[in-house]
Structures are given as C-alpha cells and as structure tokens.
Write a protein that holds these residues in place. Structure first.
Motif, PDB file in Angstrom:
ATOM      1  N   GLN A  20      15.133  34.204  29.994  1.00  6.17           N
ATOM      2  CA  GLN A  20      13.718  33.874  30.157  1.00  6.17           C
ATOM      3  C   GLN A  20      13.394  33.542  31.604  1.00  6.17           C
ATOM      4  OE1 GLN A  20      11.495  31.068  27.950  1.00  6.17           O
ATOM      5  NE2 GLN A  20      12.117  31.891  25.966  1.00  6.17           N
ATOM      6  N   VAL A  21      14.246  32.749  32.250  1.00  3.53           N
ATOM      7  CA  VAL A  21      14.014  32.402  33.651  1.00  3.53           C
ATOM      8  C   VAL A  21      13.964  33.678  34.487  1.00  3.53           C
ATOM      9  CG1 VAL A  21      14.981  31.246  35.686  1.00  3.53           C
ATOM     10  CG2 VAL A  21      15.020  30.097  33.458  1.00  3.53           C
ATOM     11  N   ASP A  23      13.258  36.716  33.510  1.00  5.35           N
ATOM     12  CA  ASP A  23      12.062  37.493  33.166  1.00  5.35           C
ATOM     13  C   ASP A  23      10.782  36.869  33.742  1.00  5.35           C
ATOM     14  OD1 ASP A  23      13.672  39.273  31.825  1.00  5.35           O
ATOM     15  OD2 ASP A  23      13.184  38.494  29.828  1.00  5.35           O
ATOM     16  N   TRP A  24      10.671  35.549  33.703  1.00  4.36           N
ATOM     17  CA  TRP A  24       9.476  34.879  34.215  1.00  4.36           C
ATOM     18  C   TRP A  24       9.383  34.991  35.727  1.00  4.36           C
ATOM     19  CZ3 TRP A  24       5.126  32.615  32.259  1.00  4.36           C
ATOM     20  CH2 TRP A  24       5.071  32.444  30.877  1.00  4.36           C
ATOM     21  N   LEU A  25      10.501  35.090  36.424  1.00  6.06           N
ATOM     22  CA  LEU A  25      10.473  35.187  37.882  1.00  6.06           C
ATOM     23  C   LEU A  25      10.155  36.600  38.376  1.00  6.06           C
ATOM     24  CD1 LEU A  25      13.491  32.951  38.924  1.00  6.06           C
ATOM     25  CD2 LEU A  25      11.054  32.462  39.219  1.00  6.06           C
ATOM     26  N   LYS A  26      10.396  37.603  37.553  1.00  2.00           N
ATOM     27  CA  LYS A  26      10.208  38.996  37.979  1.00  2.00           C
ATOM     28  C   LYS A  26       8.818  39.303  38.538  1.00  2.00           C
ATOM     29  CE  LYS A  26      13.835  41.156  35.254  1.00  2.00           C
ATOM     30  NZ  LYS A  26      14.156  42.047  34.148  1.00  2.00           N
ATOM     31  N   TRP A 100      11.721  23.410  31.716  1.00  2.70           N
ATOM     32  CA  TRP A 100      11.429  24.827  31.498  1.00  2.70           C
ATOM     33  C   TRP A 100      10.792  25.030  30.129  1.00  2.70           C
ATOM     34  CZ3 TRP A 100      11.244  29.000  34.460  1.00  2.70           C
ATOM     35  CH2 TRP A 100      11.039  30.215  33.794  1.00  2.70           C
ATOM     36  N   ASN A 103       7.036  23.907  29.827  1.00  4.17           N
ATOM     37  CA  ASN A 103       5.993  24.773  30.381  1.00  4.17           C
ATOM     38  C   ASN A 103       6.653  25.832  31.266  1.00  4.17           C
ATOM     39  OD1 ASN A 103       3.803  25.977  31.684  1.00  4.17           O
ATOM     40  ND2 ASN A 103       2.617  24.077  31.676  1.00  4.17           N
ATOM     41  N   PRO A 104       7.121  26.930  30.678  1.00  5.79           N
ATOM     42  CA  PRO A 104       7.847  27.929  31.460  1.00  5.79           C
ATOM     43  C   PRO A 104       7.007  28.594  32.548  1.00  5.79           C
ATOM     44  CG  PRO A 104       7.558  28.674  29.193  1.00  5.79           C
ATOM     45  CD  PRO A 104       7.074  27.265  29.263  1.00  5.79           C
ATOM     46  N   GLU A 105       5.720  28.774  32.293  1.00  6.34           N
ATOM     47  CA  GLU A 105       4.885  29.409  33.319  1.00  6.34           C
ATOM     48  C   GLU A 105       4.790  28.529  34.561  1.00  6.34           C
ATOM     49  OE1 GLU A 105       0.498  31.415  34.006  1.00  6.34           O
ATOM     50  OE2 GLU A 105       0.944  30.459  32.094  1.00  6.34           O
ATOM     51  N   ALA A 108       8.165  28.481  36.350  1.00  8.24           N
ATOM     52  CA  ALA A 108       8.428  29.743  37.048  1.00  8.24           C
ATOM     53  C   ALA A 108       7.607  29.835  38.329  1.00  8.24           C
ATOM     54  CB  ALA A 108       8.125  30.931  36.132  1.00  8.24           C
ATOM     55  N   ARG A 109       6.341  29.451  38.258  1.00  8.33           N
ATOM     56  CA  ARG A 109       5.491  29.478  39.452  1.00  8.33           C
ATOM     57  C   ARG A 109       6.027  28.536  40.530  1.00  8.33           C
ATOM     58  NH1 ARG A 109       0.636  32.001  39.211  1.00  8.33           N
ATOM     59  NH2 ARG A 109      -0.034  32.707  37.166  1.00  8.33           N
TER      60      ARG A 109
END
Length: 132
Positions: A20-21, A23-26, A100, A103-105, A108-109
């Motif tokens: 997930q980390v 994928d969210w950073l891509k 994480w 709030n993954p968004e 990631a931001r």
C-alpha cells in the motif's frame, strides 16, 4: 517473488502495508523510484526510493523501525544500523503503521513531500526549479 509474507526473515511484517505504501507513493514520485526488496531482511529498510538525478540521495523507508518485528529487537543495534545507512548518504524516513492505517492519503502526501523536499535540497537552484 517476495518473501515478506512467506514466513521468512520478514515474517510478521504485513506485506499488504508495504504494498500500500508503495502504491500510494507512485502518483507523487517518478515511475520506478519506489520498490520493495525481493527478500525482507531484519535490519534492512523495507522500502527504497531511488534518486532520479545526480546529486539526489537514496531514501529508505522504515516501517515501525528497522527490526520491530524481530524476536528480540535491540535499540543500540538499530541506532547503529541507522547511522551506517546515513553515513552512506541514505535519507531515512520513519513510518508508523498506526499512522498509516489511520489516514494513508495524508501519510503518503507527507512522506512524498519530505522525499521531494530532500531531492530538491541536493540540486542547484536552477535544477530544483525545473523539477517543480
């Protein structure tokens, strides 16, 4: 093949979190920069972010620390391992799994912002302006 969920050295570390980390950073970073090692090894970063240009540093993402899933973690060893990576020019970023999952968004931001800020710090002013 990835050994994070196979009962190998990375047993106990949730591969889904690492994926997930990644994928969210891509969306925030250039293609191919973020990758997981093929084999999880205690004492090694779980996610790497490669530099794009000369003068930028390699980044290592430590999820819950280096060895939080080890049977007997040692803070002194972990501090030494972190210093060894920093001495090689690697920028360490610590990611807490609880933050994480909350709030993954946002996580990631924040993480991508820290990586991009560090990337531009290693470039000349003109190069940094051209990367925006």
């Amino acid at each position: 093949a990835n050994s994070y969920d196979s009962g190998g050295a990375g047993a106990g570390l949730p591969f889904s979190l690492l994926q997930q980390v990644q994928d969210w950073l891509k969306p925030f970073l250039d293609p191919g920069r973020v990758h997981l090692p093929d084999v999880a090894v205690y004492g090694q970063p779980q996610i790497w972010v490669e530099p794009v240009k000369e003068g930028q540093k390699r980044h290592a993402l430590l999820v819950d620390g280096f060895i939080s899933y080890a049977p007997a973690p040692a803070l002194a060893w972990e501090s030494g391992a972190a210093k060894a990576l920093q001495d090689q020019g690697v920028v360490l970023h610590h990611l807490l799994s609880a933050e994480w999952w909350r709030n993954p968004e946002r996580a990631a931001r924040s993480l991508a912002g820290a990586i991009l800020k560090e990337d531009s710090a290693g470039l000349s002013e003109t190069e940094a302006l051209n990367t925006v």
